[in-house]
Design an enzyme around this catalytic site. Structure first.
Site, PDB file in Angstrom:
ATOM      1  NE  ARG A  59      38.048  40.102  42.650  1.00 13.88           N
ATOM      2  CZ  ARG A  59      38.480  38.451  42.504  1.00 13.88           C
ATOM      3  NH1 ARG A  59      37.687  37.976  42.969  1.00 13.88           N
ATOM      4  NH2 ARG A  59      39.785  37.850  42.671  1.00 13.88           N
ATOM      5  CB  ILE A  74      39.991  37.947  37.935  1.00 15.05           C
ATOM      6  CG1 ILE A  74      39.872  39.444  38.490  1.00 15.05           C
ATOM      7  CG2 ILE A  74      39.666  36.889  38.388  1.00 15.05           C
ATOM      8  CD1 ILE A  74      38.768  39.499  38.365  1.00 15.05           C
ATOM      9  CB  SER A  75      45.190  39.502  40.703  1.00 14.82           C
ATOM     10  OG  SER A  75      45.916  39.063  39.907  1.00 14.82           O
ATOM     11  CD  GLN A  76      44.915  36.413  47.603  1.00 13.61           C
ATOM     12  OE1 GLN A  76      46.079  36.742  47.269  1.00 13.61           O
ATOM     13  NE2 GLN A  76      44.910  35.976  48.782  1.00 13.61           N
TER      14      GLN A  76
END
Ligand code: SAH
Length: 266
Positions: free
Chosen positions: A89, A115-117
């Site tokens: 990530r 950017i999503s959790q």
């Protein structure tokens, strides 16, 4: 309610004093100077951050358990967790934020997007029940992180992004990290990707005011579509839409969430 909200767009919470312009400039500089050496995924996966990735997975598992009453998901499919454990990530966030990359929270990626959790990525990926032979469409490429997680699990990923700079960056980033089975397209994802349909699953990572009919149409029989639906800049409901083998469509409410809006001409 806030305790139950998986917030995927809280960039201001952490970085209220920084303008998006600053992020954008730095991001371009970073991309321009990035070494383009392609390492096999397996080699990259063992290269550093292992402890932090393990902690992030534990965090995701904990949040999954705490939200199980709402989502009906007690445990994320282990193969989805393994895929998340393999994706680096920190390669998907701006360099100055890489220290936060393995925390279970959304992060700004420039252009006012996030950017999503990781928990939300895990949940959405679990909900579509990916199989190796699947062809999956993502709407809202952003950094390309969700696409990379999908690419670890299925044969073919198509992903659409409406912001040219983000589409360009993801087009460069994904093959550099070894993801050759992802195709990025610059377009309005509301209309799906007619040339590549039907899809076994569709993941929409931006909040829509309604379920786009073209996406339901491009879903294969027995396919699943996961999408946040509701008011922009507010709380939306994550929906799981299933198309049965006979073409009948069912909808299940999963969890209140907060996503950046689905933009575009529709
Ligand atoms: N999935 C991304 C994060 C999504 S943020 C990741 O893993 O990093 C939502 C993204 O949807 C943003 O990049 C935004 O630009 C994009 N988006 C918004 N409206 C869109 C549309 N109509 N078509 C395609 N992408 C869109």
């Amino acid at each position: 309610m806030t305790g139950n909200i998986a917030n995927t767009s809280a960039s201001r919470f952490y970085f209220g004093t920084r303008s998006h312009g600053q992020f954008t400039r730095r991001r371009f500089l970073a991309v321009a100077s990035a070494a383009s050496v392609a390492l096999p995924k397996s080699v990259q996966a063992v290269a550093g951050h292992t402890g932090m990735r393990r902690a992030m997975l534990a965090n995701i598992a904990g949040m999954t358990a705490r939200t199980a009453a709402s989502t009906g998901v007690v445990e994320i499919d282990p193969k989805v967790m393994d895929a998340i454990g393999r994706v680096l990530r920190h390669e998907f966030v701006p360099p100055e934020l890489s220290g936060y990359a393995y925390e279970n929270r959304p992060l700004p990626i420039g252009y006012g997007q996030t950017i999503s959790q990781p928990y939300i990525v895990a949940l959405m990926t679990h909900l579509i029940a990916p199989e190796t032979h699947h062809r999956v469409l993502e709407v809202g490429t952003g950094s390309g992180y969700q696409a990379a997680v999908l690419a670890e699990l299925v044969d073919r990923v198509h992903t659409i992004e409406i912001v040219p700079g983000l589409a360009l960056e993801a087009t460069e980033r994904l093959p550099r990290l070894g993801y050759e089975n992802v195709e990025v397209r610059l377009d309005d994802g509301y209309f799906g990707w007619p040339a590549a349909e039907p899809f076994n699953a569709i993941v929409v990572t931006a909040a829509a005011s309604h379920v786009p009919p073209p996406l339901v149409a491009q879903l294969a029989p027995s396919g699943a579509l996961v999408i946040p639906v509701g008011q922009p800049f507010s709380v939306q409901m994550l929906l799981l839409i299933r198309k049965r083998a006979d073409g009948q469509v069912s909808v299940r409410q999963i969890l209140p969430v907060r996503f950046v809006p689905l933009t575009g001409g529709h």
